[in-house]
Enzyme design. Structure first.
Site, mmCIF file in Angstrom:
data_model
loop_
_atom_site.group_PDB
_atom_site.id
_atom_site.type_symbol
_atom_site.label_atom_id
_atom_site.label_comp_id
_atom_site.label_asym_id
_atom_site.label_seq_id
_atom_site.Cartn_x
_atom_site.Cartn_y
_atom_site.Cartn_z
ATOM 1 N N CYS A 56 6.425 27.155 30.609
ATOM 2 C CA CYS A 56 6.624 26.354 29.549
ATOM 3 C C CYS A 56 5.275 26.193 28.523
ATOM 4 C CB CYS A 56 7.359 24.865 29.831
ATOM 5 S SG CYS A 56 8.057 24.190 28.423
ATOM 6 N N CYS A 60 2.882 19.166 26.539
ATOM 7 C CA CYS A 60 3.131 17.530 26.887
ATOM 8 C C CYS A 60 1.938 17.710 27.988
ATOM 9 C CB CYS A 60 4.843 18.309 27.759
ATOM 10 S SG CYS A 60 6.609 17.934 26.526
ATOM 11 N N CYS A 63 2.330 17.735 32.204
ATOM 12 C CA CYS A 63 3.664 18.394 32.252
ATOM 13 C C CYS A 63 2.338 19.419 32.980
ATOM 14 C CB CYS A 63 4.720 18.804 31.593
ATOM 15 S SG CYS A 63 5.738 19.667 32.204
ATOM 16 N N CYS A 100 21.294 17.743 39.883
ATOM 17 C CA CYS A 100 20.948 17.724 38.413
ATOM 18 C C CYS A 100 20.128 18.792 38.353
ATOM 19 C CB CYS A 100 19.534 16.297 37.923
ATOM 20 S SG CYS A 100 20.281 14.628 38.043
ATOM 21 N N ARG A 263 16.934 3.682 35.933
ATOM 22 C CA ARG A 263 16.991 5.039 36.696
ATOM 23 C C ARG A 263 15.556 4.863 37.619
ATOM 24 N NH1 ARG A 263 18.489 10.287 36.660
ATOM 25 N NH2 ARG A 263 20.917 9.172 36.690
#
Length: 354
Positions: A56, A60, A63, A100, A263
């Site tokens: 990616c 971040c 991450c 998901c 969640r």
């Protein structure tokens, strides 16, 4: 439920005051509200699958999938639809009601949209709810996914607007809000939450929840993630968050957004059963199920079911669990609980968990 007044005008000091309540008062307030809206013993279960891992371009700091950090993660291309469907069937058989799919992208490429839409329609055809997290979406992309039948789209705000620049520089807070607006305008449900334990201040946790609660329509799902400290990321050595602060965050989220599914998301693999039980009491009523959350560990399915049995919880639209149903699993779970009893929970977060 008719006497619950939904608000979208929370002030920061009001939210900070909730965080500052004595723990018993806060939990009582959150749990009382939770019982007015939901069955307090029912938990919605989702399964999360990485459909494209690593490389990616975003920065971040939490991450392991960022191409900017050496975390030992092998990058993978978008996986075949047949593999996705195999995982979806397995998830459904294990009791998950929502499937998901997450991809480590800044945003989807036009060439990938036909495959993504096929994934959605095929999983939807199995009778499961569908969710995706693919990075930023244009209005056109949101419309295409909605037309394919996508039920939920996840795009977390991560933290407060004030702290956001210390976490991510390659996309703005407004970029995230724009994607959520595109998702809602396309008719899909919004899944959006954040991460705690990234070195933020108490005011940042309040600020994150303020942003979510003051949306014109509250997110349908609000994942609260505990940082997963991954070697090679800038946050690998950050101090752990007090587990009770995490429980408080769950409780305040429930108070501010009483109709949202809150969640208990990434980080559960390192949480004690007692900590998870407190989160469920505080208003968490959704989890991810399965041994993997994209790239990091999650409790095994049998461990979750054993915990459900011990607490008298049951999956959404499922059978009530009782200890007597499976004494062998119960004994195994009790041994696990005793082994970690009184041990401080290490706080972890899976980079792109919903």
């Amino acid at each position: 439920m008719s006497d619950i007044q939904l608000r979208h005008d929370w002030e920061r000091d009001e939210i900070e005051a909730l965080f500052s309540l004595p723990m018993n008062d806060l939990l009582f307030k959150a749990h009382s509200l939770h019982r007015q809206v939901y069955d307090p013993n029912e938990i919605q279960i989702s399964r999360l699958l990485s459909i494209k891992t690593g490389a990616c371009p975003e920065d971040c700091k939490y991450c392991p999938q960022s191409a900017r950090y050496d975390t030992g993660l092998e990058k993978e291309r978008l996986i075949e639809i047949d593999k996705v469907l195999t995982e979806a069937r397995s998830a459904k058989a294990a009791g998950a009601s929502r499937f998901c799919m997450g991809a480590a992208w800044r945003n989807p490429h036009p060439r990938d949209m036909p495959y993504l839409k096929d994934m959605v329609s095929e999983v939807k055809g199995m009778g499961m709810e569908t969710c995706m997290t693919l990075g930023m979406l244009s209005p056109e992309q949101a419309g295409e996914l909605a037309e394919a039948g996508l039920d939920y789209y996840n795009h977390n705000l991560d933290t407060s607007p004030e702290y956001y620049g210390d976490i991510i520089t390659t996309r703005t807070y407004q970029d995230r809000l724009d994607t959520l607006s595109n998702v809602r305008a396309a008719g899909m449900k919004v899944c959006s939450g954040g991460i705690v334990g990234m070195g933020e201040q108490a005011s940042d946790r309040a600020g994150l929840l303020q942003q979510l609660a003051n949306m014109e329509q509250h997110p349908d799902s609000v994942p609260i993630n505990m940082l997963v400290k991954v070697a090679g990321t800038p946050f690998e050595n950050i101090d752990d968050l007090d587990p009770l602060v995490f429980v408080r965050t769950i409780a305040v989220a429930r108070i501010l957004m009483p109709y949202s599914r809150v969640r208990l998301s990434a980080g559960r693999e390192k949480m004690s059963d007692e900590m998870q039980a407190m989160c469920f009491f505080a208003g968490a009523n959704s989890i991810f199920y399965g041994c993997k959350l994209l790239t990091t560990n999650n409790p095994e399915e049998n461990e979750d079911m054993a915990l459900f049995k011990r607490l008298g919880l049951h999956p959404e639209q499922g059978k009530y669990a009782t200890v007597e149903d499976d004494k062998a699993v119960f004994v195994k779970a009790t041994a696990k609980a005793n082994a970690i009893k009184d041990k401080q929970s290490s706080a972890f977060y899976d980079a792109a968990a919903l």
